[in-house]
Design an enzyme around this catalytic site. Structure first.
Site, short mmCIF file in Angstrom:
data_model
loop_
_atom_site.label_atom_id
_atom_site.label_comp_id
_atom_site.label_asym_id
_atom_site.label_seq_id
_atom_site.Cartn_x
_atom_site.Cartn_y
_atom_site.Cartn_z
CE LYS A 11 55.96 24.91 92.19
NZ LYS A 11 56.00 23.55 91.87
CD GLU A 165 53.43 23.76 86.48
OE1 GLU A 165 54.35 24.44 85.56
OE2 GLU A 165 52.80 23.40 86.34
#
Ligand code: 13P
Length: 248
Positions: A11, A165
């Site tokens: 990320k 997810e």
């Protein structure tokens, strides 16, 4: 049998020095060569990382444009990514859906652009908490797949990667139980069988992501329809990420 895949999505974390340290640390570890290992650093750091990586790692981008090169300020193309050694890209991470308003329609365009360019991708799907609480997670995830992915032909989707997810499990420390994860993965496999065939369904790696760490990786990755993990926070520490890879 679907390929086992462990991917680390960094990320927007780590600076250059920390990124290189993490790779240097991972370089000292030994991994089973049957597991496909991919790291998704911030795109800025792809090149220095690719010159440092020694093991059998692939480098991915967390996002890429649905357009070819041109006047798209702030975007990164597939050809640019490939020119610095990137082999795979994420499509449809829930954070991009939420913070960058990425719709199922846009994600379909990215899927098509990747297919035309022969560029591997991990297609992410997953329901928010309100949908799970309403018991509608299967309908929700099926729609994400139908609207962005299931238009592909069997040849195009064969050997691809999907990551489930659940949004409520991402970065929260609350993971899906192995029963919840296996249930969704089994359903995804069944939908793939219905739309394509058993062979195609079995060729697709379905990864789990969402607070997967050293404490729960073995159990989650041990589920029959879980073919790997897309790891966020726990991929930022070489020791933990290595242990997760070595769970296989
Ligand atoms: P966490 O592992 O930090 O929950 O993140 C999962 C994820 O979003 C990976 O893409």
């Amino acid at each position: 049998m679907a390929q086992k895949v462990i991917a680390g999505n960094w990320k927007m974390n780590l600076n250059l020095e920390q990124s290189l340290e993490l790779i240097e640390h991972l370089n000292t570890k030994e991994f089973d060569e049957d597991v496909r290992i991919i790291v998704f650093p911030p795109a800025l750091f792809v090149q220095p990382i690719s010159s440092l990586i020694e093991g059998d790692f692939e480098i991915g981008v967390q996002n890429f444009s649905q357009n070819n090169n041109g006047a798209y300020t702030g975007e990164i193309s597939i050809t640019q990514s490939e020119s610095v050694g990137v082999t795979v890209g994420l499509i449809g991470h829930s954070e991009r859906r939420a913070y960058n308003s990425e719709s199922n329609e846009l994600l379909k365009a990215k899927v098509n652009h990747a297919v035309v360019n022969n560029f591997d991708f991990i297609f992410c799907c997953g329901e928010p908490l309100s949908i799970r609480e309403a018991g509608k997670e299967l309908t929700f995830v099926k729609k994400q797949l139908q609207e962005s992915l299931f238009h592909l032909t069997a040849n195009q989707i064969n050997g691809g990667i999907i990551a489930y997810e659940p949004v409520w499990a991402i970065g929260t420390g609350v993971t899906a139980s192995s029963v919840q994860a296996e249930d969704m993965h089994k359903n995804i496999r069944e939908w793939l069988t219905e739309v394509y065939s058993t062979d195609v369904a079995n060729s697709i790696s379905i990864l789990y992501g969402g607070s997967c760490d050293v404490s729960n990786a073995k159990e989650l990755l041990g589920c029959p329809n879980v073919d790997g993990g897309l790891i966020g926070g726990a991929s930022l520490k070489a020791e933990g990420f290595s242990t997760i890879i070595q769970s296989y």
